[in-house]
Design a protein around this motif. Sequence first.
Motif, PDB file in Angstrom:
ATOM      1  N   ASN A   1       0.809  -1.223   0.000  1.00 40.13           N
ATOM      2  CA  ASN A   1       0.000   0.000   0.000  1.00 40.13           C
ATOM      3  C   ASN A   1       0.837   1.265   0.000  1.00 40.13           C
ATOM      4  O   ASN A   1       2.055   1.228   0.183  1.00 40.13           O
ATOM      5  CB  ASN A   1      -0.940  -0.023   1.211  1.00 40.13           C
ATOM      6  N   ASN A   2       0.155   2.406  -0.145  1.00 45.23           N
ATOM      7  CA  ASN A   2       0.864   3.678  -0.235  1.00 45.23           C
ATOM      8  C   ASN A   2       1.307   4.167   1.151  1.00 45.23           C
ATOM      9  O   ASN A   2       1.001   3.560   2.173  1.00 45.23           O
ATOM     10  CB  ASN A   2       0.016   4.728  -0.948  1.00 45.23           C
ATOM     11  N   TRP A   3       2.020   5.292   1.155  1.00 46.35           N
ATOM     12  CA  TRP A   3       2.714   5.709   2.384  1.00 46.35           C
ATOM     13  C   TRP A   3       1.756   5.996   3.542  1.00 46.35           C
ATOM     14  O   TRP A   3       2.044   5.669   4.692  1.00 46.35           O
ATOM     15  CB  TRP A   3       3.584   6.938   2.104  1.00 46.35           C
TER      16      TRP A   3
ATOM     17  N   ARG B   1       0.547   2.726   4.838  1.00 43.81           N
ATOM     18  CA  ARG B   1       1.672   2.077   5.526  1.00 43.81           C
ATOM     19  C   ARG B   1       1.845   2.623   6.930  1.00 43.81           C
ATOM     20  O   ARG B   1       2.036   1.884   7.896  1.00 43.81           O
ATOM     21  CB  ARG B   1       2.979   2.346   4.765  1.00 43.81           C
TER      22      ARG B   1
ATOM     23  N   LYS C   1      10.871   1.265   0.723  1.00 42.02           N
ATOM     24  CA  LYS C   1      10.653   2.703   0.947  1.00 42.02           C
ATOM     25  C   LYS C   1      11.279   3.152   2.268  1.00 42.02           C
ATOM     26  O   LYS C   1      11.065   2.530   3.318  1.00 42.02           O
ATOM     27  CB  LYS C   1       9.160   3.023   0.978  1.00 42.02           C
ATOM     28  N   LEU C   2      11.993   4.294   2.186  1.00 39.48           N
ATOM     29  CA  LEU C   2      12.658   4.818   3.381  1.00 39.48           C
ATOM     30  C   LEU C   2      11.668   5.123   4.497  1.00 39.48           C
ATOM     31  O   LEU C   2      11.945   4.883   5.668  1.00 39.48           O
ATOM     32  CB  LEU C   2      13.389   6.121   3.036  1.00 39.48           C
ATOM     33  N   ASP C   3      10.514   5.681   4.127  1.00 36.94           N
ATOM     34  CA  ASP C   3       9.561   6.073   5.170  1.00 36.94           C
ATOM     35  C   ASP C   3       9.095   4.848   5.949  1.00 36.94           C
ATOM     36  O   ASP C   3       8.952   4.896   7.174  1.00 36.94           O
ATOM     37  CB  ASP C   3       8.373   6.828   4.562  1.00 36.94           C
TER      38      ASP C   3
ATOM     39  N   ARG D   1      11.900   3.617   8.313  1.00 31.94           N
ATOM     40  CA  ARG D   1      12.111   4.471   9.487  1.00 31.94           C
ATOM     41  C   ARG D   1      10.953   4.377  10.481  1.00 31.94           C
ATOM     42  O   ARG D   1      11.162   4.351  11.693  1.00 31.94           O
ATOM     43  CB  ARG D   1      12.346   5.924   9.041  1.00 31.94           C
TER      44      ARG D   1
ATOM     45  N   LEU E   1      15.616  12.010   4.325  1.00 26.80           N
ATOM     46  CA  LEU E   1      14.777  11.505   3.242  1.00 26.80           C
ATOM     47  C   LEU E   1      15.219  11.997   1.869  1.00 26.80           C
ATOM     48  O   LEU E   1      14.432  12.058   0.942  1.00 26.80           O
ATOM     49  CB  LEU E   1      13.311  11.897   3.482  1.00 26.80           C
TER      50      LEU E   1
ATOM     51  N   GLU F   1       0.425   3.997  -5.592  1.00 28.84           N
ATOM     52  CA  GLU F   1       1.844   4.305  -5.409  1.00 28.84           C
ATOM     53  C   GLU F   1       2.688   3.628  -6.489  1.00 28.84           C
ATOM     54  O   GLU F   1       3.679   4.190  -6.957  1.00 28.84           O
ATOM     55  CB  GLU F   1       2.307   3.866  -4.027  1.00 28.84           C
TER      56      GLU F   1
ATOM     57  N   ARG G   1       5.010  13.838  -1.939  1.00 28.28           N
ATOM     58  CA  ARG G   1       5.329  13.299  -0.623  1.00 28.28           C
ATOM     59  C   ARG G   1       4.855  11.866  -0.514  1.00 28.28           C
ATOM     60  O   ARG G   1       3.690  11.593  -0.780  1.00 28.28           O
ATOM     61  CB  ARG G   1       4.631  14.156   0.421  1.00 28.28           C
ATOM     62  N   PRO G   2       5.669  10.939  -0.077  1.00 32.86           N
ATOM     63  CA  PRO G   2       7.096  11.029   0.252  1.00 32.86           C
ATOM     64  C   PRO G   2       7.968  10.440  -0.855  1.00 32.86           C
ATOM     65  O   PRO G   2       9.082  10.036  -0.593  1.00 32.86           O
ATOM     66  CB  PRO G   2       7.169  10.162   1.500  1.00 32.86           C
ATOM     67  N   LEU G   3       7.474  10.391  -2.066  1.00 30.08           N
ATOM     68  CA  LEU G   3       8.146   9.633  -3.115  1.00 30.08           C
ATOM     69  C   LEU G   3       9.250  10.401  -3.842  1.00 30.08           C
ATOM     70  O   LEU G   3      10.246   9.815  -4.259  1.00 30.08           O
ATOM     71  CB  LEU G   3       7.116   9.160  -4.156  1.00 30.08           C
TER      72      LEU G   3
END
Lengths: 276, 580
Positions: free
Chosen positions: A47-49, A52, A77-79, A82, B59, B165, B393-395
């Motif tokens: 799924n998207n950020w 997530r 994904k970094l987000d 973290r 980021l 996404e 954001r945040p891509l």
Amino acid sequence: MIGVLAATIGIWVGTLAGPDSPTRETAQDSLVASGQVHGVANAVFENNWRTREGLISVLERMGAVAALADIATRHSKLDAQRLAIRSLGLVGNPEAQVPLRFLLKSEHRDLVVEALGLVGDTSDIVRTRALLQDERADVRRRAALALVKLAGEGAVGDLVLLLGDPHHSVRFAVFDPLQSYGHLGAQAALVVYDGLPMVGKQLALRLFGQLHYAPAYGILESALVNEPWPIQLAAVRAIGVGGEATWVPILKNAENKVSSPIVGMAIQDAINDCNK
Amino acid sequence: MDKVYCWINGVRLFLLCCVMPTIAFAQMPQISIQDSVLNTALWSIGLTQADLAIRGDTLGDVDRFALTQRVLEEPARAMDLLPAFDKLTGPDLLQDALLLLGGEVSPEVISVSDVDVPEGLKALVRALMACQKQLDQIYVGFSAEEQHAFMSLIHLVDPGVLLSEAASDSLIALGRRVDRPALVLSTIRLMEAVDVFVALSPTLEIGVFDTPVGRVVVGGDTADVYAEPAALIIDLGGDDHYIYQMSPKRVSVVIDLGGDDIHTGASGSGIAGVNVVVDVQGKDRYFSEGIGQGVGMGGVGVLVDLAGDDFYQADVGGQGFGLYGVGILCDGAGADRYEGALLVQGVGAPGGVGILADEAGVDSYRAGGKYKDFREAGQYYQSMAQGFGYGVRPLASGGIGILVDAAGDDRYEVDYFGQGTGFWGSVGVLIDRQGKDQYVARRYAQGCGVHLAVGVLVDEIGDDVFVLWGVGQGCGHDLAVGRLIDLGGHDVYRATWLAQGVGNANGVGWLEDLGGDDVYQAEREDTQGFGVSARDYGSIGLLIDREGLDQYRLGRENGLVRSLGDYGVLVDWPLIWGAQ
């Protein structure tokens, strides 16, 4: 049955994409209650950020260390990586230490060290101290705060050194813990005072003033006339915070000697504070 | 273990004085610029210029421009790091864009064969052929399907389109593959040939010619309609109507030498290619229901209107908009009106540079009216305009959006986001050189950085009025930098909250006024040199007024250094002080 459960999870997951709302909270509560760690963890990868973010929070509430560790190390994904690391700390389970220590040399070491502080095992003190010298200010800051959690007052010797850190985010972060240690913090700051850079001396003087630390009064008085004006200013403000009438003649004496109008005005304010 | 640690710690306390000079304290901060007033402001609150560096940004992605990162590192040097924007011609602005893109490009001599067209057209057609040849090389790795997909790039930033996404990732990956510096260099050569043609204005006969680069059309001085695409259209005069299709096309140029014309559709829009439109004179009108009016999406688009009172109306993405490409709108003389819905008037989306440059005239800029912002119960619209950088954001970090207005008493209006504002890893800059200007905005505007971004508004000369509800006028929010710099004039600043030199959520906000008797009006305490202390270590807010008799929220406070919290300071600098 499994199919029905998966479909239900899918419906809840679908509501996590939007902004904060009661519906979103209800969906998160329901996912936690479902106990479906595997399904939720899989959904983090699909799924998207925003979704997530909500799912990782669900895994945190479930205490799903293995799933969070998997996200922290495998997600693209970094987000997500973290957020999972942060959640590993918030779970507070010693099982999280193994993956966290593995990640301690990664680019996410700022959050890793913070998480280790939250887990709270004193065997991580040495690892944490090593990061006080890190090249990144955010790492040094989080390491300092983790050290406070892990070592308590035992961290005071390291914290006073960071009063002179080149970046304010580190200096100001250690100020509150030092203040909370009372005279122990002030004593440690007094020991290192002469070696501190200007910005460090300013913070140390503030600490002495706020703690009414009498052994440092000589330094405060000397700083009023013998230091560059920014340190004079910090000394005046520290004295003003103390608000003791005995300072008034010393301040008046200094007023005649300082050349900076900024310091001069601050002395007037401090005299007023001390006379109240 | 902790007891052992305490013991070691106690011993260390006694040894500290001996070892200190060799450890952390040796890291003395570097001075970024020579500025005694700035240093005075910072030193008075226990800070140095090194503390202005944004830290904690983890980021970074491949879309983050070097300029963004450098300004986040050294906010004091923001203006030194930007191009000067002292020449507002097509080739010069493309050179500026090239500088911002930061790419290394080796100029290459392209040889093209002779072409059978009238003598007056030869140089221009050969320039088109050379450009096409270079573009063929640049896009050699893209399939026809992929080149067609560049039209969908706008979906990345259009709130009316919901992308998964995975779909966003796919478009971003496509955009990142474009060699933008090489594209810009090719366009510069083409623009130079176009400028020479316009300057010489050779005598031409009406006609249609087939060339290796495509159809070349020379129109007369009647009212013509151009609806069919061509490699080159030259119209000698008359009130004409141009209809531009939104489609990938390698290279095309339109030159209109006179008349009050109407341009509808994707004018000056390079999608997987280069498109240049030059309108030399007349009161022209530009309408775009989709993208248009100087747009680069995986390409370069340039719209130049040299004279006349013009009207520009765009939808989402236009009037100097770059998304993995460069879009430039350059307007010369005349009182112009710019209107658009969203992401217009100098906008850099991911991988893009967007520039709107207006040389002269009393101009009006307005953006919004299509997509409502969710805050404040949806009463206001998103504008995202007028020198705005926008990241996904945040891509993907955003690009660089610039609006430069060189002269005239201008009016700028946005609701949410704009007027020198950057969002998510981007840079947004508005520069107004002269005139009594008015800036009106609701929120996130007038020198505002939001989420790892940089926003700068510079007004050089004139008595200006800045009106904002909140979050702006030199505000950095969330590891971001916001600067409002006014170089002179008796100015009025009006805001309610979180404005006029304010840092929030580890940001740096800075309002600086260099001259004139100014009035700073604000309602709440979190204004006028205020650092919000929330979130671990707080933020830095600076309000520095270097000259004049000024009025602030708490009264007339000239010759003042006032600290607000740990991290905020208001400095009103009287000349008699000199350097501290």
